[in-house]
Design an enzyme around this catalytic site. Sequence first.
Site, mmCIF file in Angstrom:
data_model
loop_
_atom_site.group_PDB
_atom_site.id
_atom_site.type_symbol
_atom_site.label_atom_id
_atom_site.label_comp_id
_atom_site.label_asym_id
_atom_site.label_seq_id
_atom_site.Cartn_x
_atom_site.Cartn_y
_atom_site.Cartn_z
ATOM 1 N N ASP A 97 35.770 48.387 30.685
ATOM 2 C CA ASP A 97 35.878 47.886 29.314
ATOM 3 C C ASP A 97 34.478 47.679 28.752
ATOM 4 O O ASP A 97 33.492 47.699 29.486
ATOM 5 C CB ASP A 97 36.736 46.621 29.228
ATOM 6 C CG ASP A 97 36.099 45.388 29.838
ATOM 7 O OD1 ASP A 97 35.224 45.543 30.711
ATOM 8 O OD2 ASP A 97 36.485 44.275 29.461
ATOM 9 N N TYR A 99 30.932 46.294 27.077
ATOM 10 C CA TYR A 99 30.104 45.112 27.282
ATOM 11 C C TYR A 99 30.534 44.029 26.296
ATOM 12 O O TYR A 99 30.893 44.316 25.157
ATOM 13 C CB TYR A 99 28.632 45.447 27.060
ATOM 14 C CG TYR A 99 28.055 46.433 28.051
ATOM 15 C CD1 TYR A 99 27.982 46.131 29.416
ATOM 16 C CD2 TYR A 99 27.566 47.674 27.632
ATOM 17 C CE1 TYR A 99 27.447 47.032 30.316
ATOM 18 C CE2 TYR A 99 27.013 48.571 28.533
ATOM 19 C CZ TYR A 99 26.962 48.247 29.872
ATOM 20 O OH TYR A 99 26.425 49.150 30.764
ATOM 21 N N PHE A 110 29.256 52.423 29.582
ATOM 22 C CA PHE A 110 27.984 52.114 30.233
ATOM 23 C C PHE A 110 26.795 52.097 29.272
ATOM 24 O O PHE A 110 25.731 51.588 29.619
ATOM 25 C CB PHE A 110 27.690 53.095 31.382
ATOM 26 C CG PHE A 110 28.653 52.983 32.528
ATOM 27 C CD1 PHE A 110 28.614 51.891 33.385
ATOM 28 C CD2 PHE A 110 29.605 53.967 32.751
ATOM 29 C CE1 PHE A 110 29.510 51.775 34.440
ATOM 30 C CE2 PHE A 110 30.506 53.868 33.815
ATOM 31 C CZ PHE A 110 30.452 52.763 34.664
ATOM 32 N N HIS A 220 30.824 51.878 42.342
ATOM 33 C CA HIS A 220 30.430 51.500 40.992
ATOM 34 C C HIS A 220 28.928 51.227 40.960
ATOM 35 O O HIS A 220 28.360 50.734 41.943
ATOM 36 C CB HIS A 220 31.208 50.250 40.567
ATOM 37 C CG HIS A 220 31.131 49.962 39.107
ATOM 38 N ND1 HIS A 220 30.074 49.270 38.544
ATOM 39 C CD2 HIS A 220 31.962 50.264 38.092
ATOM 40 C CE1 HIS A 220 30.272 49.156 37.248
ATOM 41 N NE2 HIS A 220 31.402 49.760 36.931
#
Length: 256
Positions: A97, A99, A110, A220
Amino acid sequence: MGRRAAAPAQQISLGFDAGEGVVQAPHLQSWAPQFWPLAAGWAPLVSSFLSAPEGQRLGQFITERLQTGAVIYPPQPFRALALTPLTEVKVLILGQDPYHGPAQAQGLAFSVSPGTRVPPSLRNILKERARDLGPSVGPGPVDSLESWARQGVLLLNTCLSVEQGRPASHANQGWEVLTHSIVQALADSAQPRVFMLWGAHAQAFAGLISARHLVLTANHPSPLSASRPPQPFIGCGHFSAANAWLLDHQEKAIVW
């Protein structure tokens, strides 16, 4: 539903927060997806979702949250779909999701808005890019990954909105139905693509992807997992691997 100019209610603006007297970052002004720009090819998927019960419930949820004064990011939830046309997608990078800090989210997984402090996960992505490709390819992005999106890298979050200071606050409200259909459409296409699945959340989509595509998996890129087994993100070499595969399939490499 194609490219449309933004409605006045959707104009991004800076204002002052009456409670704290601080400049407020650009954020979502209203639920008006019919005015959010889309690149070619996405309209049928998006229209189908918006008219479905899940899309209707999501719109009601976001409208209600806005009415309570919630600050929701990003200002344009369909930004990834506006920058990267469906038929031009070469690589999918799947996030979770947006920031949730002021001026961070720009609707690309990202990525952060230009001039914004780089979050740890993005810092590790850029670190691995530099390690993988070496200095000869140039410095690359420093914050925003928009240049990747314009070359065919779909930077898609599975949830497309979030409230300020509340990570995952819009998870399981309907966005996942749309993003699942997007991943499914990309995976079902005969056009060969690269799927970069970083972390367990993204790797849950691996079962949708046929063998005609390249699937690259790693932990991740967050500091908690980027250097840990079983598949450390740092050292994964995904950027060079993607480019080699694209060239082998008569596609132009990405300038990472």
